[in-house]
Design a protein around this motif. Structure first.
Motif, PDB file in Angstrom:
ATOM      1  N   LEU A  92      30.238  44.888 -85.313  1.00 15.74           N
ATOM      2  CA  LEU A  92      30.745  46.169 -85.817  1.00 15.74           C
ATOM      3  C   LEU A  92      31.720  46.775 -84.814  1.00 15.74           C
TER       4      LEU A  92
ATOM      5  N   VAL B  15      38.865  51.812 -92.932  1.00 15.37           N
ATOM      6  CA  VAL B  15      38.265  50.830 -92.019  1.00 15.37           C
ATOM      7  C   VAL B  15      36.745  50.805 -92.217  1.00 15.37           C
ATOM      8  N   PHE B  16      36.121  51.980 -92.265  1.00  9.88           N
ATOM      9  CA  PHE B  16      34.657  52.015 -92.436  1.00  9.88           C
ATOM     10  C   PHE B  16      34.232  51.348 -93.739  1.00  9.88           C
TER      11      PHE B  16
ATOM     12  N   TRP C 146      39.372  52.920 -77.137  1.00  4.94           N
ATOM     13  CA  TRP C 146      39.402  51.899 -78.188  1.00  4.94           C
ATOM     14  C   TRP C 146      40.780  51.278 -78.341  1.00  4.94           C
TER      15      TRP C 146
ATOM     16  N   LYS D  39      27.569  53.120 -90.692  1.00 10.09           N
ATOM     17  CA  LYS D  39      28.498  52.428 -89.792  1.00 10.09           C
ATOM     18  C   LYS D  39      29.179  53.425 -88.862  1.00 10.09           C
ATOM     19  N   CYS D  40      29.524  54.587 -89.396  1.00  6.59           N
ATOM     20  CA  CYS D  40      30.175  55.620 -88.585  1.00  6.59           C
ATOM     21  C   CYS D  40      29.236  56.114 -87.480  1.00  6.59           C
TER      22      CYS D  40
ATOM     23  N   TYR E 157      24.866  42.247 -85.130  1.00  7.18           N
ATOM     24  CA  TYR E 157      25.542  43.146 -86.069  1.00  7.18           C
ATOM     25  C   TYR E 157      26.269  44.257 -85.321  1.00  7.18           C
TER      26      TYR E 157
ATOM     27  N   LEU F 230      34.356  47.544 -93.179  1.00 11.46           N
ATOM     28  CA  LEU F 230      33.441  46.920 -92.208  1.00 11.46           C
ATOM     29  C   LEU F 230      32.186  46.425 -92.937  1.00 11.46           C
TER      30      LEU F 230
ATOM     31  N   LEU G 202      26.829  54.478 -86.091  1.00 11.68           N
ATOM     32  CA  LEU G 202      26.702  53.425 -85.068  1.00 11.68           C
ATOM     33  C   LEU G 202      27.942  53.387 -84.164  1.00 11.68           C
ATOM     34  N   VAL G 203      29.121  53.571 -84.730  1.00 10.35           N
ATOM     35  CA  VAL G 203      30.337  53.625 -83.906  1.00 10.35           C
ATOM     36  C   VAL G 203      30.289  54.837 -82.977  1.00 10.35           C
TER      37      VAL G 203
ATOM     38  N   ASP H 149      34.979  44.689 -84.767  1.00  5.31           N
ATOM     39  CA  ASP H 149      35.764  44.848 -85.996  1.00  5.31           C
ATOM     40  C   ASP H 149      36.349  46.266 -86.096  1.00  5.31           C
ATOM     41  N   TRP H 150      35.577  47.238 -85.624  1.00  3.63           N
ATOM     42  CA  TRP H 150      36.060  48.625 -85.621  1.00  3.63           C
ATOM     43  C   TRP H 150      37.289  48.751 -84.716  1.00  3.63           C
ATOM     44  N   ASN H 151      37.195  48.164 -83.525  1.00  5.71           N
ATOM     45  CA  ASN H 151      38.327  48.184 -82.599  1.00  5.71           C
ATOM     46  C   ASN H 151      39.581  47.581 -83.221  1.00  5.71           C
TER      47      ASN H 151
ATOM     48  N   GLY I  34      40.141  47.200 -86.352  1.00  4.80           N
ATOM     49  CA  GLY I  34      40.514  48.011 -87.517  1.00  4.80           C
ATOM     50  C   GLY I  34      41.362  49.211 -87.139  1.00  4.80           C
TER      51      GLY I  34
END
Lengths: 241, 241
Positions: A221, B232-233, B160, A173-174, A217, B236, A176-177, A224-226, A228
């Motif tokens: 992501l 957060v990660f 962000w 996930k990291c 997805y 997610l 991808l961010v 939701d990251w924003n 978060g």
């Protein structure tokens, strides 16, 4: 420009690359920069390429062609990931030898670099970064990741969130961010994103995805990251003046 | 290198700068890059400087010296922030005219740029970014911040987390995290960090801080931020393969 990331964790390896190639904003195209050399049960080798497309394609074609000839050294019979890195390096130098004199002086020879990683039965997973000169370094305990191309925008998030002990899910996930932030800031890095997660000692690739523009997805992501991190900022202690 | 950020919010303005100057890794020093021109009740003008220290100091000395002569145009009597930007631009071009022929061709003239912002009684808060040529742009609704110097590492976090409606407290924490990430990635950006938050229509500076190495608030913010985003990660949604 390009953005590629290779991560080495205790649990395994992550490889991701964008697909944009360009020679000016009015001349861009989409080419995969992730190449997989797999013999399930024996070896998984992944190569991420950055730089001149003519150069990187020539290197990869040479590596693939050599695999079809069992009598010569190739990624199919390399005894270790170190030997695999030497083979990529040799191919880079052969392409450079053939092309350098025909390229403009400004280009200054072979202008491509690679991230190479994977596992060959009998040794642990390993991760390398090959410079355009063909020399290379290997990821150690203190440096769990390598980036090539447009590296700056996406580096802090990986620095913050990934150590060797981070699990594959969170690190994926990291990464991808990290791509999301880079694509937001540099138009020459673009979808689709190719992603492979390799679980150490599995000796086969079971986790591979391509994210095209509008991927549900990926978009969720990002949203939701924003939300978060805005929440994190609101909960951090305010500065007293 | 340098890192400076100016942010324009509905609530007010934020200015932050590092203090490292260098000419090689074995020749660095600490100089403030934040200059405040304040007449409480009438105007608050803040200037963040990047680039050649000789050039930026000459511009600031000229602006300060002009303030002592009431008969000439200065930041003390400028009628608008636009006029203030013109005065900074004029000073840049005067310094360039005086020095350019004595500097090496590689330096290519005046190598400094500024972020200018503040409020003069009678108009709203405004924020400008002046290029080394002395021309400048103003922040609009779509662009709530300007950066100069080593901008890439610290940009995604601001993208962000900050919009025009973000409150001063949260935006201040975000700007500090942006500095933390930049200093972690580029040794030529360094403490102390100078910070001013200006609340619109207050026409005085009541929120000013300098963060030296080891500042307890800054260190705690960095630690809590790290823990926050790892959390957060982990929350997610994981990628399904």
């Amino acid at each position: 420009m390009t953005y590629c990331v290779g991560v080495k964790l205790d649990e395994g390896l992550i490889f991701a690359s964008d697909s944009r190639t360009h020679a000016g904003v009015d001349n861009f195209a989409s080419f995969s920069k992730l190449s997989l050399f797999e013999q399930a049960g024996d070896r998984v080798i992944i190569l991420l390429s950055s730089g001149s497309l003519a150069g990187t394609q020539a290197v990869i074609s040479m590596l693939r062609q050599n695999e079809t000839q069992p009598e010569i050294a190739s990624l199919r019979n390399a005894k270790s990931m170190f030997d695999a890195a030497l083979l990529v390096s040799d191919a880079m130098r052969l392409v450079d030898k053939r092309d350098a004199q025909y390229l403009s002086k400004n280009d200054g020879g072979f202008q491509s670099s690679f991230i190479l990683g994977g596992q060959i039965k009998g040794e642990a997973s390993r991760l390398f970064r090959l410079y355009s000169e063909g020399n290379f370094i290997e990821a150690g305990d203190q440096t769990p990741f390598f980036q090539t191309g447009e590296t700056k925008y996406g580096k802090p998030i990986i620095d913050w969130a990934i150590t060797r002990s981070t699990n594959l899910n969170d690190a994926t996930k990291c990464v991808l961010v990290s791509f999301d932030s880079t694509m937001n800031s540099n138009l020459s890095v673009g979808m689709p994103i190719d992603l492979i997660c390799y679980k150490s000692d599995s000796l086969e690739v079971t986790m591979r995805r391509r994210f095209d523009s509008g991927d549900p997805y990926f978009d969720a992501l990002s949203t939701d990251w924003n939300a978060g991190i805005r929440d994190v900022f609101s909960r951090l202690t305010n500065l007293e003046w």
